[in-house]
Design an enzyme around this catalytic site. Structure first.
Site, PDB file in Angstrom:
ATOM      1  N   GLU A   1      -4.167   8.132  -2.747  1.00 14.03           N
ATOM      2  CA  GLU A   1      -3.051   8.954  -3.290  1.00 14.03           C
ATOM      3  C   GLU A   1      -2.058   9.332  -2.189  1.00 14.03           C
ATOM      4  O   GLU A   1      -1.481  10.425  -2.215  1.00 14.03           O
ATOM      5  CB  GLU A   1      -3.588  10.228  -3.956  1.00 14.03           C
ATOM      6  CG  GLU A   1      -3.746  10.150  -5.458  1.00 14.03           C
ATOM      7  CD  GLU A   1      -2.528   9.628  -6.194  1.00 14.03           C
ATOM      8  OE1 GLU A   1      -2.529   8.408  -6.485  1.00 14.03           O
ATOM      9  OE2 GLU A   1      -1.604  10.384  -6.480  1.00 14.03           O
ATOM     10  N   GLY A   2      -1.850   8.429  -1.236  1.00  8.72           N
ATOM     11  CA  GLY A   2      -0.905   8.687  -0.143  1.00  8.72           C
ATOM     12  C   GLY A   2      -1.654   9.133   1.098  1.00  8.72           C
ATOM     13  O   GLY A   2      -2.339  10.164   1.074  1.00  8.72           O
TER      14      GLY A   2
ATOM     15  N   GLY B   1       0.851  -1.189   0.000  1.00  8.98           N
ATOM     16  CA  GLY B   1       0.000   0.000   0.000  1.00  8.98           C
ATOM     17  C   GLY B   1       0.880   1.229   0.000  1.00  8.98           C
ATOM     18  O   GLY B   1       1.395   1.648  -1.042  1.00  8.98           O
TER      19      GLY B   1
ATOM     20  N   ARG C   1     -32.782  27.504  10.376  1.00 13.96           N
ATOM     21  CA  ARG C   1     -33.060  26.785  11.623  1.00 13.96           C
ATOM     22  C   ARG C   1     -33.093  27.755  12.808  1.00 13.96           C
ATOM     23  O   ARG C   1     -32.065  28.384  13.130  1.00 13.96           O
ATOM     24  CB  ARG C   1     -31.976  25.718  11.838  1.00 13.96           C
ATOM     25  CG  ARG C   1     -32.089  24.951  13.126  1.00 13.96           C
ATOM     26  CD  ARG C   1     -33.221  23.969  13.078  1.00 13.96           C
ATOM     27  NE  ARG C   1     -33.266  23.118  14.259  1.00 13.96           N
ATOM     28  CZ  ARG C   1     -34.291  22.335  14.564  1.00 13.96           C
ATOM     29  NH1 ARG C   1     -35.350  22.291  13.770  1.00 13.96           N
ATOM     30  NH2 ARG C   1     -34.254  21.593  15.641  1.00 13.96           N
TER      31      ARG C   1
END
Ligand SMILES: Cc1cc2nc3c(=O)[nH]c(=O)nc-3n(C[C@H](O)[C@H](O)[C@H](O)COP(=O)(O)OP(=O)(O)OC[C@H]3O[C@@H](n4cnc5c(N)ncnc54)[C@H](O)[C@@H]3O)c2cc1C
Length: 549
Positions: free
Chosen positions: A369-370, A134, A272
């Protein structure tokens, strides 16, 4: 990487993406895809095909593309992620998949594959990760064995398994990293090649509208012409050569998702009513759940824009800057989406509200991507080298540039950002003297502090550019110069205080004592004084966000 796309064309492209994808994917359809865990393959193929042709943005002119640069790709990626990160990931995988061809292919290979991508709108997949490889891609096990004919290599037989591959089950074309006798190498493999198959889609936490699957290669034969660059052993170098640019894409996803969530919280808070007035009027709400996240996202944007411009101006591959942009912006996006759930109260915790989905989606940006930890390591290691090479002056020099900026433009918080950078230099120097980076924890935390300090500097410079009307023509223009100044001051205060206090903690913690005089060397007293006026700046940012006054 210069861009052939002018400002008007970029704006038209962004409008087209917004209209096309929003029409095809209204909120209820997005929630349905998420619920069903369904990849809208036809839509993604249309985005890459005659429907929109989005891949043309990054394909060079000579191969039939639009010849865009890093800045264009950042704007398009942010826009796509604002709508849906799953669909954006399907498109990103095509961008990523073609990168090894773009940087590593021979002229002939580039002409062949890039022209096909432009003309046929092929969906690509990027096959690097493996079950046991990985973050450490060097541990890959997929192998490519040469097939000889008359003493020459005529092809390769590839066997192995790839894991977590976006578009893995749907791609027309795969770029596959495999170990050849000469080392890791990229190969292009077409769908339908004998021996190539894929696993069932992964059931994921988020980006459920993207397809992620394992890709299996069982003695897959590819001709030697499909070894990218036609030289073995270049694979990891080729992957490294695009990190600056590809990590900017994921950084853009971070701010796209972060703003998508935060904008929903902003709208919700106007409607709200609790305790007699809208939530938007309550400081305890806006100053915790909205303002700090808006500031962090805009600091990430400042860093992305600065880095994209430098890449487009040919300053090199900028891997460290890509890592800082990715790390800071994806962590900011993740935190903003989490705050947006809180800002919706119990409603935010339900599947019916988009913020719940966005929060699950954006989570992946700190992983793929890291990972954030690998980014921390990359940032710290690279800047550590600069610290050593310059005998500790690297960040002092950068701080001096910001002090000059402050002299001409005192309103952008550059003096405080300079304090952050001076403190960074001092923390690194203490770490050097006591050899503290032998502790991996210290090294990684330095990476985090560096990202905060550098992003604070970038936001101060962006605020200056906004005042002086020198922002990049393609830059985002949501906030006025005054608001960017207030944001830059908030960010600089946060960064300076963080670097000083966390740096102090790191250095003391790693040695079981606080070195004498260290707080003074960090200018902690001065940094504390810069906190004056923070609340009023946060109020100004809140007023701008809610369009008050
Ligand atoms: C939805 C999704 C889509 C993806 N798409 C693609 C794709 O299209 N193509 C592709 O090739 N890959 C893809 N990936 C893979 C992705 O890039 C990897 O998951 C990622 O690089 C991390 O590798 P890993 O999952 O093996 O985790 P590991 O590397 O095992 O990491 C596990 C944890 O340990 C930490 N860690 C790792 N090494 C170190 C170290 N040396 N020191 C300290 N801590 C460490 C990591 O930060 C992480 O927190 C995708 C992943 C996901 C989830």
């Amino acid at each position: 990487m210069t861009s052939a796309i002018d400002f008007e064309t970029l704006e038209m492209t962004l409008d087209a993406v917004r209209e096309y994808v929003t029409d095809a994917l209204p909120d209820d359809r997005l929630l349905e895809l998420d619920e069903r865990d369904e990849f809208p393959a036809e839509l993604v193929k249309e985005l890459l095909g005659e429907g929109l042709g989005i891949q043309l943005v990054f394909i060079p002119l000579e191969y039939g593309g639009m010849g865009g640069g890093a800045f264009d790709v950042y704007r398009v990626c942010e826009q796509m992620a604002r709508i849906d990160l799953g669909v954006a990931t399907g498109v990103l995988a095509t961008f990523l998949g073609s990168d090894p061809i773009r940087v590593g292919g021979t002229a002939e290979q580039q002409a062949h594959w890039m022209s096909r991508l432009a003309e046929e709108g092929l969906l690509m997949a990027y096959g690097a990760t493996e079950p046991a490889a990985g973050s450490d891609l060097g541990a890959l096990k997929t192998h490519a064995d040469p097939v000889q004919s008359n003493g020459a290599i005529e092809g390769y037989r590839i066997s192995g398994a790839k894991q977590w591959i976006s578009n893995g089950g749907f791609a027309d074309l795969y770029s596959i990293l495999a170990m050849a006798p000469g080392g890791p190498s990229w190969f292009v493999v077409e769908a339908g090649t004998e021996g190539l198959s894929h696993g069932k889609p992964e059931e994921k936490h988020g980006i459920r509208a993207s397809n992620t699957a394992s890709v299996l290669l069982d003695d897959v034969y590819v001709p030697a012409a499909q070894l990218l660059g036609e030289v073995e052993g270049q694979g990891l170098i080729q992957a490294q050569r695009v990190f600056g640019y590809t990590r900017l894409m994921v950084a853009s996803f971070g701010i796209g998702c972060g703003w998508a969530a935060l904008d929903r919280a902003i709208e919700y808070s106007k409607e709200r009513v609790q305790a007699g007035s809208p939530l938007s009027e309550k400081q305890g709400y806006t100053h915790k759940l909205i303002v700090p996240h808006a500031v962090r996202l805009e600091a990430g944007r400042a860093y992305i824009e600065h880095t994209a411009r430098r890449i487009d101006d040919g300053e090199g591959i900028l891997n460290t800057e890509g890592a800082i942009a990715k790390y800071f912006s994806t962590e900011a996006g993740n935190a903003a989406a989490d705050a947006a759930i809180q800002a919706h109260g119990g409603y935010g915790y339900t599947r019916e509200y988009m913020v719940e989905k966005i929060k699950r989606d954006v989570r992946v940006t700190t992983i793929y991507e890291g990972t954030s930890e690998i980014m921390e390591m990359t940032i710290a290691r690279d800047r550590w080298q600069e610290h050593l090479k310059t005998r500790g002056e690297f960040y002092h020099d950068r701080a001096k540039e910001l002090e000059q900026l402050h002299a001409g433009r005192p309103e952008v918080g550059a003096d405080t950002a300079a304090l952050a950078l001076h403190a960074m230099a001092e923390v690194m120097e203490r770490c050097r003297l006591a050899r503290l980076t032998r502790n991996q924890h210290v090294l990684f935390r330095l990476g985090e502090l560096i990202a905060w300090a550098e992003c604070a500097g970038s936001l101060a410079m962006r605020a200056r550019d906004a005042i002086e009307n020198t922002l990049d023509a393609k830059a985002d223009r949501r906030f006025s110069a005054d608001t960017l100044c207030a944001m830059a001051r908030v960010m600089a205060r946060d960064a300076a205080l963080r670097v000083a206090t966390e740096g102090l903690k790191l250095v003391a913690g790693a040695q079981n004592e606080t070195p004498a005089g260290f707080a003074d060397a960090l200018h902690l007293g001065e940094i504390l004084q810069t906190q004056a006026g923070l609340l009023s700046d946060m109020g100004a940012v809140a007023d701008a966000i809610y369009e008050r006054n």
